[in-house]
Design a protein around this motif. Structure first.
Motif, PDB file in Angstrom:
ATOM      1  N   ARG A 103       5.271   7.692  13.506  1.00  6.87           N
ATOM      2  CA  ARG A 103       4.398   7.748  12.334  1.00  6.87           C
ATOM      3  C   ARG A 103       5.177   8.358  11.172  1.00  6.87           C
ATOM      4  O   ARG A 103       5.773   9.432  11.307  1.00  6.87           O
ATOM      5  N   LEU A 104       5.163   7.701  10.041  1.00  5.19           N
ATOM      6  CA  LEU A 104       5.792   8.249   8.842  1.00  5.19           C
ATOM      7  C   LEU A 104       4.741   8.854   7.907  1.00  5.19           C
ATOM      8  O   LEU A 104       5.016   9.819   7.211  1.00  5.19           O
ATOM      9  N   SER A 105       3.549   8.246   7.885  1.00  7.51           N
ATOM     10  CA  SER A 105       2.425   8.762   7.095  1.00  7.51           C
ATOM     11  C   SER A 105       1.155   8.152   7.675  1.00  7.51           C
ATOM     12  O   SER A 105       1.207   7.440   8.677  1.00  7.51           O
ATOM     13  N   GLY A 106       0.026   8.378   7.028  1.00  8.69           N
ATOM     14  CA  GLY A 106      -1.227   7.805   7.501  1.00  8.69           C
ATOM     15  C   GLY A 106      -1.273   6.291   7.375  1.00  8.69           C
ATOM     16  O   GLY A 106      -2.093   5.638   8.001  1.00  8.69           O
ATOM     17  N   THR A 107      -0.374   5.749   6.556  1.00  8.67           N
ATOM     18  CA  THR A 107      -0.392   4.300   6.328  1.00  8.67           C
ATOM     19  C   THR A 107       0.940   3.607   6.598  1.00  8.67           C
ATOM     20  O   THR A 107       1.078   2.418   6.335  1.00  8.67           O
ATOM     21  N   THR A 108       1.915   4.337   7.111  1.00 13.78           N
ATOM     22  CA  THR A 108       3.206   3.704   7.430  1.00 13.78           C
ATOM     23  C   THR A 108       3.746   4.241   8.755  1.00 13.78           C
ATOM     24  O   THR A 108       3.461   5.370   9.148  1.00 13.78           O
ATOM     25  N   PHE A 109       4.504   3.382   9.428  1.00 15.79           N
ATOM     26  CA  PHE A 109       5.168   3.794  10.655  1.00 15.79           C
ATOM     27  C   PHE A 109       6.506   3.072  10.763  1.00 15.79           C
ATOM     28  O   PHE A 109       6.755   2.082  10.090  1.00 15.79           O
ATOM     29  N   ARG A 110       7.371   3.631  11.589  1.00 10.91           N
ATOM     30  CA  ARG A 110       8.670   3.020  11.877  1.00 10.91           C
ATOM     31  C   ARG A 110       8.607   2.499  13.309  1.00 10.91           C
ATOM     32  O   ARG A 110       8.212   3.209  14.222  1.00 10.91           O
ATOM     33  N   ILE A 111       8.991   1.262  13.478  1.00 10.12           N
ATOM     34  CA  ILE A 111       8.986   0.641  14.795  1.00 10.12           C
ATOM     35  C   ILE A 111      10.427   0.405  15.216  1.00 10.12           C
ATOM     36  O   ILE A 111      11.293   0.113  14.391  1.00 10.12           O
TER      37      ILE A 111
END
Length: 125
Positions: A103-111
């Motif tokens: 999780r990077l933020s509430g609306t972004t993630f790194r896969i």
């Protein structure tokens, strides 16, 4: 005499003694805990009751992270967030996969993934 209803819930009747009421209550609580809305243990939820959104994770956007591992930053669809929705990842074949994400933020993630030729779809439910 208690009646068993269509999905297995037990309905005690007026005049039933505690020896009927309490096991029925126990069974009903267990069934409520275990039900899945699959149409067998409880009523099937219609698809209109479920909201979902998806975002494509294209093969062209993978970036080399370390040898043998690629990464990609993904923004969730508008109206969705990382806290309130489950995320299911699928390949173009429909196969469900379980990649590593951060999780990077509430609306972004790194896969992260091992193959930069694959396109994933992230489904938010």
């Amino acid at each position: 005499m208690a009646t068993t209803l269509s999905y297995g819930f037990i309905q005690p009747q007026n005049g039933d003694k505690g020896s009927t009421w309490f096991p029925a209550l126990n069974d009903n609580i267990q069934q409520l805990n275990d039900h899945t809305h699959d149409g067998v243990t409880s009523a099937l939820l219609p698809s209109t009751s479920l909201t979902s959104g998806s975002v494509s994770i294209p093969s062209a956007s993978w970036v080399l992270d370390v040898t043998g591992r690629y990464k990609q930053d993904v923004t969730v669809p508008a109206g969705y967030n990382m806290d309130d929705y489950a995320i299911i990842f699928k390949l173009s074949t429909g196969e469900i996969i379980v990649p590593s994400i951060t999780r990077l933020s509430g609306t972004t993630f790194r896969i992260f993934g091992p193959d930069n030729t694959l396109t994933y779809t992230a489904v938010f439910r």
